[in-house]
Design a protein around this motif. Structure first.
Motif, PDB file in Angstrom:
ATOM      1  N   PRO A  64     -13.899  32.992  14.075  1.00 11.20           N
ATOM      2  CA  PRO A  64     -14.236  34.431  14.139  1.00 11.20           C
ATOM      3  C   PRO A  64     -14.455  35.028  12.966  1.00 11.20           C
ATOM      4  O   PRO A  64     -13.600  34.813  11.901  1.00 11.20           O
ATOM      5  CB  PRO A  64     -13.039  35.059  14.865  1.00 11.20           C
ATOM      6  CG  PRO A  64     -11.882  33.918  14.542  1.00 11.20           C
ATOM      7  CD  PRO A  64     -12.567  32.725  14.182  1.00 11.20           C
ATOM      8  N   ALA A  65     -15.567  35.963  12.788  1.00 12.31           N
ATOM      9  CA  ALA A  65     -15.220  36.687  11.459  1.00 12.31           C
ATOM     10  C   ALA A  65     -14.546  37.907  11.395  1.00 12.31           C
ATOM     11  O   ALA A  65     -14.162  38.232  10.257  1.00 12.31           O
ATOM     12  CB  ALA A  65     -16.895  37.536  11.454  1.00 12.31           C
ATOM     13  N   GLU A  66     -13.630  38.162  12.620  1.00 14.61           N
ATOM     14  CA  GLU A  66     -12.361  39.123  12.322  1.00 14.61           C
ATOM     15  C   GLU A  66     -11.420  38.877  11.359  1.00 14.61           C
ATOM     16  O   GLU A  66     -10.677  39.546  10.882  1.00 14.61           O
ATOM     17  CB  GLU A  66     -12.030  39.398  13.678  1.00 14.61           C
ATOM     18  CG  GLU A  66     -12.981  40.200  14.591  1.00 14.61           C
ATOM     19  CD  GLU A  66     -14.034  39.216  15.321  1.00 14.61           C
ATOM     20  OE1 GLU A  66     -14.617  39.990  16.140  1.00 14.61           O
ATOM     21  OE2 GLU A  66     -14.008  38.091  14.979  1.00 14.61           O
ATOM     22  N   ILE A  67     -11.297  37.417  11.214  1.00 14.47           N
ATOM     23  CA  ILE A  67     -10.369  36.943  10.088  1.00 14.47           C
ATOM     24  C   ILE A  67     -10.562  37.819   8.667  1.00 14.47           C
ATOM     25  O   ILE A  67      -9.752  38.051   8.019  1.00 14.47           O
ATOM     26  CB  ILE A  67     -10.457  35.437  10.012  1.00 14.47           C
ATOM     27  CG1 ILE A  67      -9.905  34.705  11.303  1.00 14.47           C
ATOM     28  CG2 ILE A  67      -9.566  34.976   8.544  1.00 14.47           C
ATOM     29  CD1 ILE A  67      -9.813  33.241  11.251  1.00 14.47           C
ATOM     30  N   GLY A  68     -11.777  37.960   8.482  1.00 12.47           N
ATOM     31  CA  GLY A  68     -12.083  38.897   7.214  1.00 12.47           C
ATOM     32  C   GLY A  68     -11.308  40.171   7.253  1.00 12.47           C
ATOM     33  O   GLY A  68     -11.626  40.961   6.261  1.00 12.47           O
ATOM     34  N   ASN A  76      -4.244  41.714   3.796  1.00 15.65           N
ATOM     35  CA  ASN A  76      -3.138  41.110   3.317  1.00 15.65           C
ATOM     36  C   ASN A  76      -3.182  39.579   3.182  1.00 15.65           C
ATOM     37  O   ASN A  76      -2.111  39.028   2.488  1.00 15.65           O
ATOM     38  CB  ASN A  76      -1.878  41.823   3.833  1.00 15.65           C
ATOM     39  CG  ASN A  76      -1.863  43.153   3.676  1.00 15.65           C
ATOM     40  OD1 ASN A  76      -1.865  43.711   2.561  1.00 15.65           O
ATOM     41  ND2 ASN A  76      -1.478  43.826   4.716  1.00 15.65           N
ATOM     42  N   LEU A  77      -3.982  38.956   3.560  1.00 19.03           N
ATOM     43  CA  LEU A  77      -3.973  37.329   3.543  1.00 19.03           C
ATOM     44  C   LEU A  77      -4.247  36.830   2.281  1.00 19.03           C
ATOM     45  O   LEU A  77      -5.108  37.327   1.558  1.00 19.03           O
ATOM     46  CB  LEU A  77      -5.192  36.760   4.385  1.00 19.03           C
ATOM     47  CG  LEU A  77      -5.069  35.569   5.119  1.00 19.03           C
ATOM     48  CD1 LEU A  77      -3.868  35.420   5.809  1.00 19.03           C
ATOM     49  CD2 LEU A  77      -6.272  34.999   5.535  1.00 19.03           C
ATOM     50  N   THR A 137     -15.278  36.869   2.583  1.00 21.19           N
ATOM     51  CA  THR A 137     -15.250  37.060   0.976  1.00 21.19           C
ATOM     52  C   THR A 137     -14.548  38.630   0.797  1.00 21.19           C
ATOM     53  O   THR A 137     -14.598  38.921  -0.199  1.00 21.19           O
ATOM     54  CB  THR A 137     -16.970  37.088   0.677  1.00 21.19           C
ATOM     55  OG1 THR A 137     -17.647  38.121   1.394  1.00 21.19           O
ATOM     56  CG2 THR A 137     -17.439  35.714   0.922  1.00 21.19           C
ATOM     57  N   GLN A 138     -14.369  39.087   2.013  1.00 21.51           N
ATOM     58  CA  GLN A 138     -13.719  40.629   1.566  1.00 21.51           C
ATOM     59  C   GLN A 138     -12.276  40.257   1.655  1.00 21.51           C
ATOM     60  O   GLN A 138     -11.596  41.517   1.288  1.00 21.51           O
ATOM     61  CB  GLN A 138     -13.901  41.355   2.958  1.00 21.51           C
ATOM     62  CG  GLN A 138     -15.233  41.693   3.190  1.00 21.51           C
ATOM     63  CD  GLN A 138     -15.623  42.297   4.563  1.00 21.51           C
ATOM     64  OE1 GLN A 138     -14.801  42.750   5.421  1.00 21.51           O
ATOM     65  NE2 GLN A 138     -16.963  42.337   5.213  1.00 21.51           N
ATOM     66  N   LEU A 139     -11.766  39.295   1.592  1.00 25.37           N
ATOM     67  CA  LEU A 139     -10.354  38.874   1.365  1.00 25.37           C
ATOM     68  C   LEU A 139      -9.783  38.893  -0.047  1.00 25.37           C
ATOM     69  O   LEU A 139      -9.770  37.854  -0.641  1.00 25.37           O
ATOM     70  CB  LEU A 139      -9.830  37.641   1.931  1.00 25.37           C
ATOM     71  CG  LEU A 139     -10.306  37.491   3.573  1.00 25.37           C
ATOM     72  CD1 LEU A 139      -9.814  36.285   4.171  1.00 25.37           C
ATOM     73  CD2 LEU A 139      -9.487  38.506   4.514  1.00 25.37           C
ATOM     74  N   ASN A 140      -9.908  40.363  -0.665  1.00 23.24           N
ATOM     75  CA  ASN A 140      -9.637  40.192  -2.137  1.00 23.24           C
ATOM     76  C   ASN A 140      -8.145  39.982  -2.390  1.00 23.24           C
ATOM     77  O   ASN A 140      -7.944  39.776  -3.654  1.00 23.24           O
ATOM     78  CB  ASN A 140      -9.890  41.693  -2.439  1.00 23.24           C
ATOM     79  CG  ASN A 140     -11.116  42.062  -2.380  1.00 23.24           C
ATOM     80  OD1 ASN A 140     -12.307  41.248  -2.532  1.00 23.24           O
ATOM     81  ND2 ASN A 140     -11.444  43.481  -1.886  1.00 23.24           N
ATOM     82  N   LYS A 141      -7.261  39.560  -1.451  1.00 24.90           N
ATOM     83  CA  LYS A 141      -5.969  39.136  -1.856  1.00 24.90           C
ATOM     84  C   LYS A 141      -5.760  37.589  -1.572  1.00 24.90           C
ATOM     85  O   LYS A 141      -4.565  37.209  -2.053  1.00 24.90           O
ATOM     86  CB  LYS A 141      -4.770  39.807  -1.296  1.00 24.90           C
ATOM     87  CG  LYS A 141      -4.712  41.477  -1.497  1.00 24.90           C
ATOM     88  CD  LYS A 141      -3.721  42.172  -0.741  1.00 24.90           C
ATOM     89  CE  LYS A 141      -3.289  43.456  -1.223  1.00 24.90           C
ATOM     90  NZ  LYS A 141      -2.475  44.090  -0.542  1.00 24.90           N
ATOM     91  N   MET A 181     -14.116  37.257  -4.367  1.00 25.35           N
ATOM     92  CA  MET A 181     -12.629  37.175  -4.307  1.00 25.35           C
ATOM     93  C   MET A 181     -11.883  36.882  -5.397  1.00 25.35           C
ATOM     94  O   MET A 181     -11.359  35.702  -5.875  1.00 25.35           O
ATOM     95  CB  MET A 181     -12.457  35.714  -3.102  1.00 25.35           C
ATOM     96  CG  MET A 181     -13.433  36.097  -1.893  1.00 25.35           C
ATOM     97  SD  MET A 181     -13.563  34.499  -0.841  1.00 25.35           S
ATOM     98  CE  MET A 181     -11.981  34.266  -0.316  1.00 25.35           C
ATOM     99  N   VAL A 182     -11.603  37.775  -6.190  1.00 22.46           N
ATOM    100  CA  VAL A 182     -11.086  37.818  -7.604  1.00 22.46           C
ATOM    101  C   VAL A 182      -9.795  37.213  -7.513  1.00 22.46           C
ATOM    102  O   VAL A 182      -9.217  36.780  -8.849  1.00 22.46           O
ATOM    103  CB  VAL A 182     -11.273  39.282  -8.097  1.00 22.46           C
ATOM    104  CG1 VAL A 182     -12.596  39.538  -8.170  1.00 22.46           C
ATOM    105  CG2 VAL A 182     -10.139  40.235  -7.203  1.00 22.46           C
ATOM    106  N   ALA A 183      -8.968  37.176  -6.234  1.00 21.86           N
ATOM    107  CA  ALA A 183      -7.513  36.575  -6.731  1.00 21.86           C
ATOM    108  C   ALA A 183      -7.486  35.034  -6.275  1.00 21.86           C
ATOM    109  O   ALA A 183      -6.301  34.605  -6.436  1.00 21.86           O
ATOM    110  CB  ALA A 183      -6.693  37.475  -5.504  1.00 21.86           C
ATOM    111  N   LEU A 184      -8.562  34.418  -5.704  1.00 23.72           N
ATOM    112  CA  LEU A 184      -8.666  33.183  -5.407  1.00 23.72           C
ATOM    113  C   LEU A 184      -8.100  32.142  -6.728  1.00 23.72           C
ATOM    114  O   LEU A 184      -8.471  32.200  -7.552  1.00 23.72           O
ATOM    115  CB  LEU A 184      -9.993  32.734  -5.090  1.00 23.72           C
ATOM    116  CG  LEU A 184     -10.236  31.817  -4.025  1.00 23.72           C
ATOM    117  CD1 LEU A 184      -9.445  31.823  -2.709  1.00 23.72           C
ATOM    118  CD2 LEU A 184     -11.656  31.413  -3.957  1.00 23.72           C
ATOM    119  N   GLU A 185      -7.168  31.399  -6.327  1.00 25.75           N
ATOM    120  CA  GLU A 185      -6.490  30.439  -6.964  1.00 25.75           C
ATOM    121  C   GLU A 185      -6.798  29.004  -6.641  1.00 25.75           C
ATOM    122  O   GLU A 185      -7.190  28.165  -7.446  1.00 25.75           O
ATOM    123  CB  GLU A 185      -4.964  30.439  -7.087  1.00 25.75           C
ATOM    124  CG  GLU A 185      -4.540  32.121  -7.646  1.00 25.75           C
ATOM    125  CD  GLU A 185      -2.981  32.041  -7.501  1.00 25.75           C
ATOM    126  OE1 GLU A 185      -2.293  31.298  -7.279  1.00 25.75           O
ATOM    127  OE2 GLU A 185      -2.600  32.929  -8.124  1.00 25.75           O
TER     128      GLU A 185
END
Length: 1013
Positions: free
Chosen positions: A190-194, A198-199, A220-224, A246-250
């Protein structure tokens, strides 16, 4: 006048206040006591619901506070956390669990909990953390799971959940970690996971049954989001360009999918990114040339279609430890800057089109451990400082154009375990210290121009010594006797001279000895009793003399023998003929006498050429016929005249009779011709015709038989041999056998796996069915394990523990593929040692699918009309209810593990029970496992591993199917054991590394099943 209040007037007010406070305190204490009692009672009910497991023996009605129990955490005296990890729970979760009204943390991972998702957890209104991973939950993840609105952590991985990932998960706004890995999810993503703003971590990897789906751009909207693992999840399409937002991606792992297109440039601009795994996809184009992900420590882009050069900017990643670019289409030189990265430990670029010289600074600035540059076009010398810091473990540089000598520093590299530089132009002497390096297990330097002589001393850890196609000279030294662990010794195509030293015959684990194309002289060694494992012996193209010693015919495992192009004389030993070797070549020698009748077979048509003193009794081998009866010619001449007269009389008498039956003969002939009309159905590209197969089937070629027919070994051109299974000609069994054969054809024609026997074609006609398989030289596993009634080919052979573990892993990989990667899954129903076949390298292949059954719905149990299988391997629930699922194969495979570790037969644990019951009884009475293992494999260095695999076999044969691990879990344990063995690590932490084995309970009692269960 102002009125004042005396102290006496204040007393009633203070007393009233104190009394009020006392009542409040007493009321709170009463409420606390009531809540404590309620929670204590709930916990005792939970224990009772779980059937009073031993690990909860300390949960008692006593006055001790339940807040001190290790499974419980309390806040302000109330239960807020319940944790039971890896405790062998086999019951459902208690439906009254949420009577613990303040529960925020529930963790039941690594158990055997069955059933559907427990929706009664919705009553836990304060629940923030829920971990139900690694259990046996089935069905769908509920569409209304958003009732758990306070969840910040949700892990349902490692279960059998199927269907869609519900869109309602996107409404769990507090969620910070979502784990849905290793399930059977077969619906939409599902796209709704976007919407989960807070994820921070998302694990959706290894969902093999997910239909092909594009990576939703909404993610890609999951910025955290810091950790995103979605490997092996049927992803297709391109990686969205917006993933660079996704600037927080580690950590990002999208490996083992079917992603295509180019790698987004912005992905390498994520400054927090430390791990990037995109391997095993179909990505193309160039690696982004501008790199600012300076925190990258692990970069794996292997097994794609990437082209162009390795960017110079990768040399700016000062934290990079692991760089893997193998199996792409990269070209050009390796940038000098990469060799100067101070953190680099692993450099892996094999199978590309890279060229030029390798940067000389590799290993000088960093503690290099792995250097793999094989299968490219590199030229020049290997870097001198690869082991400068003493950490190098593996060096593989084969299939290049490298020249010069090996780096002298390798001679003092004590950490080195593997050296592979085959097929180059390297020359000179081998650094002397390399032969005695204490950790080195494999030296593979074939096809170069090395010179010099072999040393007088080797280190005993070497398992592979392969030096063929070089210019080594001199005698084979006596020091080869120290190679006690060598399995393969390949010194063919060199300049060795002198005789074969007797010390070479004292190597107990040797399976392959290749000394062909040298200048060896003298007789063949006769004292070769230690060669119990030898399979291949090639001594051709030398100047060996003398006779073939009888001892060679007594080697239990020998399957390939080439003594051609020598000066060997004498007769062919009869015992050698009885072994029926797969490959035998004695041509171009001085042999004399009669060829044993057992060898008068087209399979040996080229085995005896250019031996003028040999003769045969038949024309099969196209050799001179033996004249064993000198009087035969005179007797035949004397009786010729009588025979002519008698023949004329008989002919005249028969002429009338034959004319009378002419029409009958014509009719029968036509009918037989119809029956002889064979039909070939091919499943592979073939190098033979149906005529090749049918015409070569004779009694001399029979290599086995069973309840479903005889098995023939038939010689063909390119494949050397194939195995042909022919149905028995009993009409009573015709329907059953045909059905069974067709089942095998249906399954095997759709299965492609290295550990499943390859079905080449099916040949059929009106009254016969033939299945043509690849031929496996080492036959079936049972012939190597059984102590009685062994065939001559393997009699007296010993399978050491490394081989047994290798066989177990291969069979497990085949079954794991059938259970978890086939759609629908395949249940074999007759797993046993006689259905595990072995090739020349003891790679195991699962065979004989005549009893297999396709399961249309993996979450449901299929029911068979009758039990089929072999006594000793049949799971109890299958024998009593004919229920079929993958766990019956797990049970049978557990019996195979018990056979491998104990050496006993499946149906003979002792005079009272089968092997599985015998093993369970010994575990329950506390027998020391070491006392019941097979004496042939008892070695101190393997003892703990063998004990662990025995225990795994016991777990697989648990009475309750839910208590057995899956084949995926079994394979994981076997691979862990193999890695420990390969790396030479101690096993003290073996239990700790495998939660399934750690703290395992063995109290399962035998239970009986009814059709109502």
């Amino acid at each position: 006048m102002k009125k004042t209040t005396s102290s006496c007037d204040k007393m009633p007010i203070l007393s009233l206040l104190s009394f009020f406070l006392f009542l409040t305190y007493a009321n709170s204490q009463s409420q606390y006591s009531l809540l404590y009692d309620q929670e204590h009672a709930v916990l005792l009910r939970i224990k009772q619901h779980l059937q009073n497991p031993p690990f909860l023996n300390h949960w008692t009605p006593s006055n001790s506070s339940h807040c001190t129990w290790p499974e419980i955490s309390c806040t302000n005296g109330s239960v807020t956390s319940l944790t039971m990890i890896n405790t062998n729970i086999t019951q459902t979760l208690p439906p009254f669990l949420c009577d613990l009204t303040n529960l925020t943390h529930v963790d039941f991972q690594w158990n055997f909990i069955p059933g559907e998702f427990p929706k009664y957890l919705y009553n836990c209104s304060k629940l923030e953390y829920l971990d139900l991973s690694q259990n046996y939950f089935v069905g769908k993840i509920p569409d209304d799971i958003d009732h758990l609105a306070s969840l910040s952590f949700l892990s349902l991985g490692g279960n059998n959940f199927s269907g869609d990932i519900p869109a309602s998960i996107g409404r769990l706004k507090e969620l910070r970690s979502l784990q849905l890995y290793q399930c059977l999810l077969n619906g939409t993503f599902p796209a709704e996971i976007g919407n989960l703003s807070n994820l921070e971590s998302l694990y959706v990897f290894s969902n093999h049954m997910l239909p092909p789906t594009k990576l939703p751009s909404s993610l890609t909207q999951l910025n955290k989001l810091k950790v995103f693992h979605m490997y092996e999840s049927s992803l297709v399409g391109e990686i969205p360009e917006a993933i660079g937002h996704m600037v927080a991606l580690e950590e990002l792992d999208l490996s083992k999918n079917d992603l295509s297109g180019q790698i987004p440039n912005d992905l390498f601009m994520l400054k927090n990114l430390s791990i990037l795994y995109l391997y095993r996809n179909s990505l193309s184009g160039e690696i982004p040339g501008v790199v600012e992900a300076f925190h990258l420590t692990d970069l794996d882009l292997s097994e794609n279609k990437l082209s162009g050069k390795i960017p110079d900017d990768l040399g700016r990643l000062n934290n990079l430890k692991y760089l893997n670019l193998y199996s792409n289409q990269l070209s050009g030189k390796v940038p000098e800057s990469i060799a100067r990265l101070r953190a680099l430990t692993d450099f892996v670029v094999f199978i590309n089109n890279l060229s030029g010289t390798l940067p000389l600074d590799f290993g000088l600035f960093s503690k290099l451990e792995t250097f793999q540059v094989a299968s490219n076009s590199f030229t020049g010398r290997l870097p001198e400082n690869l082991c400068y810091h003493g950490s190098l473990v593996g060096l593989t540089a084969y299939d290049n154009n490298l020249s010069g000598e090996l780096p002298e520093s390798l001679g003092s590299c004590s950490s080195l375990q593997i050296l592979r530089v085959e097929n180059n132009n390297l020359s000179g002497n081998i650094p002397s210290g390399l032969w005695t390096s204490m950790n080195l297990t494999k030296i593979m330097i074939n096809e170069n121009k090395f010179t010099g002589q072999l040393p007088e001393r080797f280190h005993c850890n070497l398992s592979v010594l392969s030096i063929s196609y070089n210019q080594f000279s001199g005698r084979i030294p006596l020091g080869v006797s120290s190679l006690k662990n060598v399995v393969i010794f390949n010194a063919s195509n060199n300049l060795f001279n002198g005789s074969i030293p007797l010390e070479l015959t004292s190597l107990p684990r040797l399976t392959t000895l290749l000394l062909d194309h040298n200048q060896l002289t003298g007789p063949l060694p006769s004292d070769i009793i230690s060669w119990k494992s030898l399979i291949t012996l090639d001594l051709c193209h030398n100047q060996l003399s003398g006779v073939i010693p009888d001892a060679i015919a007594q080697l239990p495992g020998l399957n390939i023998l080439d003594l051609s192009e020598n000066k060997i004389s004498g007769q062919i030993p009869l015992q050698l003929a009885l072994k029926r070797l797969t490959n035998l070549n004695l041509s171009s020698n001085l042999l004399t006498g009669r060829i044993p009748s057992e060898l008068e077979n087209l399979a040996y048509a080229t085995s005896f050429l250019n031996n003028s003193g040999l003769c045969a009794d038949s024309k099969v081998l196209n050799l001179t016929l033996c004249n064993s009866r000198p009087q035969r010619a005179r007797i035949e001449r004397r009786s010729a005249s009588h025979a002519i007269i008698i023949s004329l009389v008989v002919a005249a008498s028969l002429l009338a009779l034959l004319s009378s039956f002419l029409m009958i003969r014509v009719y029968r002939k036509r009918k037989q011709e119809l029956k002889r009309s064979w039909k070939l159905t091919s499943f592979q590209r073939l190098s033979f015709t149906k005529k090749n197969i049918v015409s070569s089937m004779s009694e001399h070629n029979i290599i086995g038989s069973g309840g479903y027919g005889a098995v023939y070994r038939v010689a063909v051109d390119d494949l050397n041999y194939v195995a042909v299974k022919k149905i028995w000609s009993s009409r009573m069994l015709e329907e059953k056998l045909v059905s069974s054969f067709l089942a095998e054809v249906e399954i095997l024609s759709n299965i492609r796996h290295n550990n499943i026997v390859k079905l080449l074609c099916c040949i059929s006609k009106e009254d016969s069915l033939l299945l043509v398989y690849e031929y496996l030289e080492n036959h079936s596993l049972d012939r190597w394990l059984q102590k009685k009634s062994k065939p001559a080919a393997v009699s007296g052979s010993v399978l050491d523990w490394p081989k047994r573990l290798h066989i177990a892993i291969g069979a497990a990989q085949g079954l794991c593929y059938m259970h978890h990667d086939c759609l629908p899954p395949v249940v074999h129903r007759d797993v046993k040692t006689s259905n595990i076949l072995l090739d020349s390298q003891f790679n195991a292949k699962v065979a004989d699918f005549g009893l297999a059954k396709m399961l249309m719905k993996p979450e449901e149990l299929a029911t068979m009309s009758a039990v089929a299988g072999t006594f000793g391997y049949i799971a109890p629930e299958y024998a009593q209810t004919t229920r079929v699922n993958e766990k019956i194969d797990v049970y049978s495979f557990g019996v195979v593990l018990l056979e491998l570790t104990t050496g006993k037969e499946a149906n003979r644990g002792d005079e009272y029970s089968c092997l599985a019951e015998w093993a369970w009884r010994h575990i329950q009475i506390g027998t020391d496992v070491e006392d019941i293992l097979d004496e042939e494999i008892k070695e101190a260095c393997y003892m703990e591993e063998i004990c662990n695999i025995f225990r795994l076999g016991v777990m697989c044969t648990a009475t309750l199917p839910a208590s057995r691990p899956s084949m995926k879990e079994v394979l994981k344990i076997l691979l862990t054991c193999s890695n420990l063995l390969t790396n030479g690590e101690k096993n003290a932490g073996f239990y700790d590394s495998i939660p399934l084995l750690k703290n395992s309970k063995w109290e399962n009692q035998v239970e009986y099943y009814t059709d109502d269960d």
